[in-house]
Every structure is written in structure tokens, then in C-alpha cells.
Design a protein around this motif. Sequence first.
Motif, PDB file in Angstrom:
ATOM      1  N   SER A 152       0.827  -1.207   0.000  1.00  0.00           N
ATOM      2  CA  SER A 152       0.000   0.000   0.000  1.00  0.00           C
ATOM      3  C   SER A 152       0.858   1.253   0.000  1.00  0.00           C
ATOM      4  O   SER A 152       0.515   2.249  -0.652  1.00  0.00           O
ATOM      5  N   VAL A 153       1.989   1.221   0.704  1.00  0.00           N
ATOM      6  CA  VAL A 153       2.891   2.376   0.734  1.00  0.00           C
ATOM      7  C   VAL A 153       3.527   2.599  -0.636  1.00  0.00           C
ATOM      8  O   VAL A 153       3.595   3.738  -1.132  1.00  0.00           O
ATOM      9  N   GLY A 171       5.886   1.326   7.423  1.00  0.00           N
ATOM     10  CA  GLY A 171       5.479   2.111   6.264  1.00  0.00           C
ATOM     11  C   GLY A 171       6.243   3.419   6.151  1.00  0.00           C
ATOM     12  O   GLY A 171       6.622   3.836   5.050  1.00  0.00           O
ATOM     13  N   LEU A 172       6.511   4.044   7.292  1.00  0.00           N
ATOM     14  CA  LEU A 172       7.259   5.306   7.296  1.00  0.00           C
ATOM     15  C   LEU A 172       8.694   5.095   6.817  1.00  0.00           C
ATOM     16  O   LEU A 172       9.216   5.888   6.032  1.00  0.00           O
ATOM     17  N   VAL A 173       9.315   4.022   7.292  1.00  0.00           N
ATOM     18  CA  VAL A 173      10.696   3.728   6.881  1.00  0.00           C
ATOM     19  C   VAL A 173      10.764   3.468   5.381  1.00  0.00           C
ATOM     20  O   VAL A 173      11.672   3.956   4.692  1.00  0.00           O
ATOM     21  N   LEU A 174       9.810   2.714   4.855  1.00  0.00           N
ATOM     22  CA  LEU A 174       9.799   2.418   3.430  1.00  0.00           C
ATOM     23  C   LEU A 174       9.597   3.698   2.613  1.00  0.00           C
ATOM     24  O   LEU A 174      10.289   3.931   1.604  1.00  0.00           O
ATOM     25  N   VAL A 214      -2.882   6.375   5.431  1.00  0.00           N
ATOM     26  CA  VAL A 214      -1.787   6.028   4.542  1.00  0.00           C
ATOM     27  C   VAL A 214      -1.215   7.221   3.759  1.00  0.00           C
ATOM     28  O   VAL A 214       0.003   7.414   3.747  1.00  0.00           O
ATOM     29  N   PRO A 215      -2.041   8.041   3.103  1.00  0.00           N
ATOM     30  CA  PRO A 215      -1.446   9.174   2.352  1.00  0.00           C
ATOM     31  C   PRO A 215      -0.605  10.117   3.206  1.00  0.00           C
ATOM     32  O   PRO A 215       0.510  10.467   2.804  1.00  0.00           O
ATOM     33  N   PRO A 216      -1.088  10.562   4.389  1.00  0.00           N
ATOM     34  CA  PRO A 216      -0.210  11.420   5.201  1.00  0.00           C
ATOM     35  C   PRO A 216       1.039  10.693   5.688  1.00  0.00           C
ATOM     36  O   PRO A 216       2.111  11.297   5.789  1.00  0.00           O
ATOM     37  N   LEU A 217       0.927   9.387   5.969  1.00  0.00           N
ATOM     38  CA  LEU A 217       2.091   8.611   6.379  1.00  0.00           C
ATOM     39  C   LEU A 217       3.137   8.587   5.269  1.00  0.00           C
ATOM     40  O   LEU A 217       4.337   8.823   5.509  1.00  0.00           O
TER      41      LEU A 217
END
Length: 325
Positions: free
Chosen positions: A122-123, A180-183, A243-246
Amino acid sequence: MALQQIDVYLPATQDTMGRLGDDVSLVDRHTLSTARGQVLERLLVDSTNTEQVLERLQKQMGHTDDFRIVVSPVGATLPRPETDEEDESDNGTDRISREELYQDMSDSVQMKSVYFALVALSVVVAAGGMLRNNTAVVIGAMVIAPLIGPNIALGLGTTLADRDLILKSLKTNLSGLLSGLVLAFGMGLVLPVDPTLTEISLRTAIGLPDVALAVAAGVAGALAVTRGLSTAIVGVMVAVALVPPLVAVGLLLGSGDWDLAYQAGLLLITNVAGVNLAAVLTFLVMGVRPMSWYKAEQAKKATRWALLLWTLVLAVLATAIWLAA
């Protein structure tokens, strides 16, 4: 009328489970014997009465060492049970039982490889859509994002004062968000990021509509799980809030746009707080409570603290947003 079948397996030494009480409404009841010599009490109930029946059974079977209760949905039954217009009226408590709800949410916070795979996919899809300024691709990423479970489960764990569910939800949620943030950060390091693109700039500005979206997502997610409905569509709504803001935070951090990443981070935290606050409030309104009085007292305290915490978080974020404007 939605029906459910409740099978109660009792040891052979116990002939029957006895009466459930005159206030418990059953559509049908049969006593059978199993191949293992056990006694099987098969109950057919309206799904809105399932929680009441399960509570009565657990209290009655508390002294029994060897018993098992199995709940199954009933697709159809003939002859059709008679219905009463009063029974079909909306009394505000039309939801699945607490035990079914708990089982669904417990399954959703399992940190399996497929969970992290779906987060990563998803990311990647969301980042690709945002970098290409393609709204359709960003929406497509929401379909596969598995973030509804941990967030709604956290609200349920708080409402039931279930420490294990709270901890599992926090662990699963934080693990998914951090991975997800790291990716996204890694993608921001190696890919050109244009912060003026609409799909990115939208996540660096926050207003009341964003807070309303987060609250609506939390309410919709909690209502979906309490009614036993599919969370696929509602999961898209929750994912849109998270997800989008992340992804925007990760991409902007990777590209060195610290101020814009800060703005996107405020939006992300605001949405997380809004979703969880709304979920707790919705479970309370839907009458989700622990069974025992002791747990109920613990749940009241946990819920008060949770409501206070999320409200304070939103207040602090609103102040930070106002100062940053």
C-alpha cells in the motif's frame, strides 16, 4: 430476522445445562448426544439476542470444567420463524455479540508476514500515485492497506478494559506505521519528490474537514465491525485518513523538506487520534461492555482515560496547527 446457532457441548456427567431464564428469548432448542458421549444443547436465537444468551451461558457454565460454546451464523431455516414488528424495529442495539466482535478484532491484530506485506504494498502504490500526481492510483493503494483492524481493535480493547488486546493493537499499529514510514523515507531518498504536486501538498495542510474525515472514518469502522459487516469498503476510508499522510511524511523527510514533513506529521497524528476517539465513543453508544462488574469498573476508568488522552492530543495538535499557520 438474522439467526445464529449456539452449540453448547457439555460433559456426559451433566445431563443438561438447565433453564436460561424466562427473559431469554429462543427460537428453538434441542438436546442431542455426540459420538464422544457428550451432551449437545443446540440453540437457535435471533442474532440480536446472542450476547444475552452467551452471557447467561457463561455464568451458568462457570462451575463446569469441560464445556465448549460454538456460535455459527444461520444462512436459512425452514419453516421460517415468525417475526414481530416490535422485534424488527431499530432499538439501537442491533449488533453482533461481544464475543464475536472480540474474536474478529483479535484476528485483525495478528502481526503476520501478510500484514507487513500489505502495508509495504500500500505504501509503494500510494507513493507511486502521489509522485505521479495520480489520484486513482492513491485510492487503489487504500484498498490493500490493512490499517483498519489495529486502530478499531485499540478502541475495542479500551472499551472492554482488555489489556492484552490494547497492547497487541498498539504493537501491531505502531509496527505497521513505522514500517510504512521507513519504506516511504527510503523512497524519498532515491526518488525525486516535488512537494508542489497536488497529491503531496494536500497532505501538508490541515483543517477542520481533515478532522471530520478522521472522526467519520473511526465511526464508520466501529459501526461496520459491530454490525458484522465487511470492513473492506470502510477500511478504504480509514486508510485514506492514515496512509497518504504517512507516505507524505516519509517522502518529504527523505527529500529533506523538514517543514512540510512536520505539517504532514501533524495531519497523520491528528487522524490517528480522531479515528481512535471516534471508535471508543461509537462502541460506548453501541452498548459494548464487559460482562463482569469488576471488568466493567475497569472499563469505565480505561474509557475515561482514553477519551481524555485522545481529546488532549487533538487539543495539542490543534494548537500546534494554529501556531504553524
